[in-house]
Design a protein around this motif. Structure first.
Motif, PDB file in Angstrom:
ATOM      1  N   THR A  86       0.724  -2.852   7.785  1.00  0.00           N
ATOM      2  CA  THR A  86      -0.645  -2.492   7.435  1.00  0.00           C
ATOM      3  C   THR A  86      -0.660  -1.502   6.261  1.00  0.00           C
ATOM      4  O   THR A  86       0.239  -0.662   6.134  1.00  0.00           O
ATOM      5  N   LYS A  90      -1.385  -6.197   1.044  1.00  0.00           N
ATOM      6  CA  LYS A  90      -1.563  -7.656   1.166  1.00  0.00           C
ATOM      7  C   LYS A  90      -2.918  -8.071   0.575  1.00  0.00           C
ATOM      8  O   LYS A  90      -2.998  -8.981  -0.238  1.00  0.00           O
ATOM      9  N   THR A  91      -3.958  -7.333   1.018  1.00  0.00           N
ATOM     10  CA  THR A  91      -5.306  -7.679   0.542  1.00  0.00           C
ATOM     11  C   THR A  91      -5.396  -7.504  -0.964  1.00  0.00           C
ATOM     12  O   THR A  91      -5.980  -8.337  -1.667  1.00  0.00           O
TER      13      THR A  91
HETATM   14  N1  ATP Z   1      -0.335  -2.854  -6.155  1.00  0.00           N
HETATM   15  C1  ATP Z   1      -1.320  -1.992  -5.910  1.00  0.00           C
HETATM   16  N2  ATP Z   1      -1.891  -1.294  -6.892  1.00  0.00           N
HETATM   17  C2  ATP Z   1      -2.885  -0.417  -6.639  1.00  0.00           C
HETATM   18  N3  ATP Z   1      -3.374  -0.158  -5.405  1.00  0.00           N
HETATM   19  C3  ATP Z   1      -2.854  -0.835  -4.375  1.00  0.00           C
HETATM   20  C4  ATP Z   1      -1.809  -1.777  -4.553  1.00  0.00           C
HETATM   21  N4  ATP Z   1      -1.496  -2.283  -3.357  1.00  0.00           N
HETATM   22  C5  ATP Z   1      -2.296  -1.684  -2.472  1.00  0.00           C
HETATM   23  N5  ATP Z   1      -3.113  -0.802  -3.074  1.00  0.00           N
HETATM   24  C6  ATP Z   1      -4.110   0.039  -2.423  1.00  0.00           C
HETATM   25  O1  ATP Z   1      -3.560   0.488  -1.184  1.00  0.00           O
HETATM   26  C7  ATP Z   1      -4.520   0.421  -0.149  1.00  0.00           C
HETATM   27  C8  ATP Z   1      -4.061  -0.504   0.982  1.00  0.00           C
HETATM   28  O2  ATP Z   1      -3.911  -1.817   0.485  1.00  0.00           O
HETATM   29  P1  ATP Z   1      -4.442  -3.112   1.233  1.00  0.00           P
HETATM   30  O3  ATP Z   1      -5.770  -2.889   1.835  1.00  0.00           O
HETATM   31  O4  ATP Z   1      -4.322  -4.235   0.271  1.00  0.00           O
HETATM   32  O5  ATP Z   1      -3.382  -3.205   2.392  1.00  0.00           O
HETATM   33  P2  ATP Z   1      -3.249  -4.336   3.503  1.00  0.00           P
HETATM   34  O6  ATP Z   1      -1.811  -4.651   3.594  1.00  0.00           O
HETATM   35  O7  ATP Z   1      -4.161  -5.479   3.230  1.00  0.00           O
HETATM   36  O8  ATP Z   1      -3.715  -3.531   4.777  1.00  0.00           O
HETATM   37  P3  ATP Z   1      -4.190  -4.121   6.188  1.00  0.00           P
HETATM   38  O9  ATP Z   1      -3.084  -4.951   6.733  1.00  0.00           O
HETATM   39  O10 ATP Z   1      -4.387  -2.874   7.001  1.00  0.00           O
HETATM   40  O11 ATP Z   1      -5.441  -4.871   5.933  1.00  0.00           O
HETATM   41  C9  ATP Z   1      -5.799  -0.072  -0.773  1.00  0.00           C
HETATM   42  O12 ATP Z   1      -6.576   1.048  -1.101  1.00  0.00           O
HETATM   43  C10 ATP Z   1      -5.337  -0.766  -2.040  1.00  0.00           C
HETATM   44  O13 ATP Z   1      -6.329  -0.734  -3.046  1.00  0.00           O
END
Ligand code: ATP
Length: 544
Positions: A86, A90-91
């Motif tokens: 998490t 990913k998102t």
């Molecule tokens: N490569 C990146 N560059 C800039 N910001 C990032 C990057 N990857 C992630 N973030 C930032 O980090 C935070 C967490 O990322 P994200 O929501 O994509 O995680 P996730 O893996 O989808 O989480 P979850 O599984 O809880 O939904 C967000 O604020 C996102 O904008």
């Protein structure tokens, strides 16, 4: 046979920490190091690509995803997914941001761009969108389709039965559908590895063809660089290493023989015909009818509002004019009031003997205009007299009740309020009855003027009240007008939106009908070709 493409992406660090251990990237290798740079043994992994914190979604798309999309257009199955703990990104990788769109919007636009460039083939693009939550599969494009089962058939392989599939004509339609689906989700964690065991899950089953089957697959494993996440990161990297060992056998899906093609076309035409004649077209027609009715309703509503607005504007105008008129009247009355106050103060200083015609006319006190000067100041209780030549200062005394032609010492004492004077020095004596009559007359005039003044003051008060209530009505009307205008604008917006929707629906029906007609043509031509071939084969030349 080909390996799955596996990449690891580090998201930028969130915490500013001094860490004992940190990840180091050398080309496509990731290893864990102690503070002085000594590598920790056993924690080193190699992948197809490793994307550093500064990498962009567009570079990931170009390196890892583009080839899968183009292969899918050529007839291969293609899968791309993100995996990670998490908050690891990913998102961000899949959806991206306005400035750096993720791989989904990039892929969607690429699909339509590429298929448009291919002129000698026809494409039918359909979209479905589902979530797997607590081991249940739910359709995000149709809320009635919940807890859907997974099926497998020779023709389709593994698939989710009953999932809604929308035919789409452009990228925006797809992105709109995704947005619609996202609104239905209030929970995007499909791949929460801590919650869903990798084996035995519905996700694993759905991904079966992608992980060791007939597909081209790319996996982006997202990781967090902070020391606090080291254990989860190690877990993700181990998953990525396992995935890297999986071999797929991707083949172009179907190269059909003429007979199979004929059969397939026939089935598709039947399906299209059913959809067009059956429920689908009815629903579309109903939707269009409803849109049209809504549009008419909105138009009528708009006209009605416009009329109301016009009425409101007119009544505003009338109110404004009335207020202006009232204001003028009030101004006029105020002017009169101030001029009469001035005249009253002059009147107070009148000596009874020296009221001249000139003064009377100057202060509007002639016989003719006495009632035309409405606002007089009330007279003092005592009518006073002034004897100018007696001394420098004015000596004032109450008016005696009766005057006679002759002034004696008693009278003067009375007049001067006990002040004695040399009677020989007097130049004149008061003139008796004439003055008395004039004084009485003036008193009654003043009384009348007082009455008039009171009446006019009341009237002025009424006008002021009326004025403020008109001003209140005007401000309420203005508020109403603002509300009406806002309502009208909202209706116009709705109307435009309905128009756009109707346009889209019409375009969908048109392309649907076109595809239907083309398929029918093709079927007919294939049918005649086959018939001719059969006749040819059964002709005496072949019988021999
Ligand atoms: N490569 C990146 N560059 C800039 N910001 C990032 C990057 N990857 C992630 N973030 C930032 O980090 C935070 C967490 O990322 P994200 O929501 O994509 O995680 P996730 O893996 O989808 O989480 P979850 O599984 O809880 O939904 C967000 O604020 C996102 O904008």
């Amino acid at each position: 046979m080909e390996k799955i493409a596996v990449a690891v992406r580090f998201r930028p660090s969130i915490a500013e920490e001094t860490s004992d251990r940190q990840w180091r990237i050398d080309d496509n290798r990731i290893s864990l190091h102690k503070p002085l740079g000594t590598p920790i043994s056993g924690v080193s992994f190699a992948f197809d690509h490793v994307f550093e914190e500064s990498s962009t979604n567009s570079s990931i798309y170009d390196i890892l995803i583009k080839s899968i999309i183009h292969a899918a257009i050529e007839g291969f199955n293609g899968t791309a997914f993100a995996y990670g703990q998490t908050s690891s990104g990913k998102t961000f990788t899949m959806n991206g941001s306005q400035a750096d769109p993720g791989i989904i919007p990039q892929a969607v636009r690429d699909i339509f761009y590429t298929t448009h460039m291919i002129k000698n083939r026809e494409f039918l693009i359909r979209v479905s969108y589902m979530e797997i939550y607590n081991e249940e599969i739910n359709d995000l494009l149709s809320l009635v389709n919940q807890k859907l089962p997974i099926h497998e058939s020779l023709e389709r392989g593994v698939y989710v039965a009953g999932l809604r599939e929308e035919i789409v004509n452009n990228a925006d339609q797809v992105l709109d559908l995704i947005k619609l689906g996202e609104e239905a989700v209030d929970r995007i964690q499909y791949l929460g590895w801590a919650h869903i065991p990798y084996r035995d899950s519905k996700l694993t089953r759905i991904l079966q063809p992608a992980l060791g089957g007939n597909a081209k697959t790319s996996i982006i494993c997202t990781v967090a660089p902070e020391e606090v996440h080291i254990e989860e990161t190690k877990g993700t990297l181990q998953f990525a290493s396992r995935a890297k060992r999986i071999t797929n056998c991707a083949q172009v899906n179907e190269i059909l023989t003429d007979t199979a093609l004929l059969k397939r076309q026939k089935q598709e035409i039947e399906e299209l015909r059913r959809k067009l004649q059956g429920h689908h077209s009815e629903v579309l027609e109903q939707v269009i009818l409803k849109q049209r009715n809504d549009m008419h309703k909105s138009e009528l509503e708009c006209e009605k509002l416009a009329m109301e607005l016009e009425e409101e504007r007119k009544s505003h105008q009338v109110l404004k004019l009335r207020i202006e008129e009232q204001q003028k009247r009030i101004d006029c009355l105020n002017e009169l009031l101030s001029s009469n106050q001035a005249s009253c103060s002059i009147h107070e200083n009148f000596h009874s003997d020296s009221v001249s015609e000139e003064m009377r006319s100057k202060n509007c006190m002639s016989e003719n205009n006495i009632f035309a000067t409405p606002t007089f100041k009330a007279m003092p209780d005592h009518f006073v007299m002034k004897r100018p030549n007696h001394s420098k200062g004015h000596v004032l005394s109450p008016l005696p009740v009766n005057f006679t032609n002759i002034a004696n010492e008693d009278l003067w004492e009375q007049l001067n309020d006990g002040f004695t004077t040399n009677l020989d020095a007097l130049q004149m004596t008061p003139i008796g009855t004439d003055l008395q009559e004039r004084t009485t007359m003036e008193r009654s005039q003043v009384d009348e003027l007082k009455e008039q003044y009171a009446i006019l003051e009341r009237k002025c008060g009424q006008l002021r009240d009326e004025n403020s209530s008109l001003a209140q009505t005007l401000s309420l009307s203005k508020q109403d007008a603002v509300l009406l205008r806002a309502e009208k604008e909202e209706l116009v917006r709705d109307l435009n939106y309905e128009r756009l929707k109707m346009k889209d629906l019409k375009a969908a029906i048109r392309s649907f009908s076109l595809a239907f007609a083309e398929r029918e043509c093709l079927l007919n031509s294939l049918y005649s070709t086959s018939k001719a071939m059969i006749e040819n084969y059964s002709s005496p030349r072949f019988s021999d």
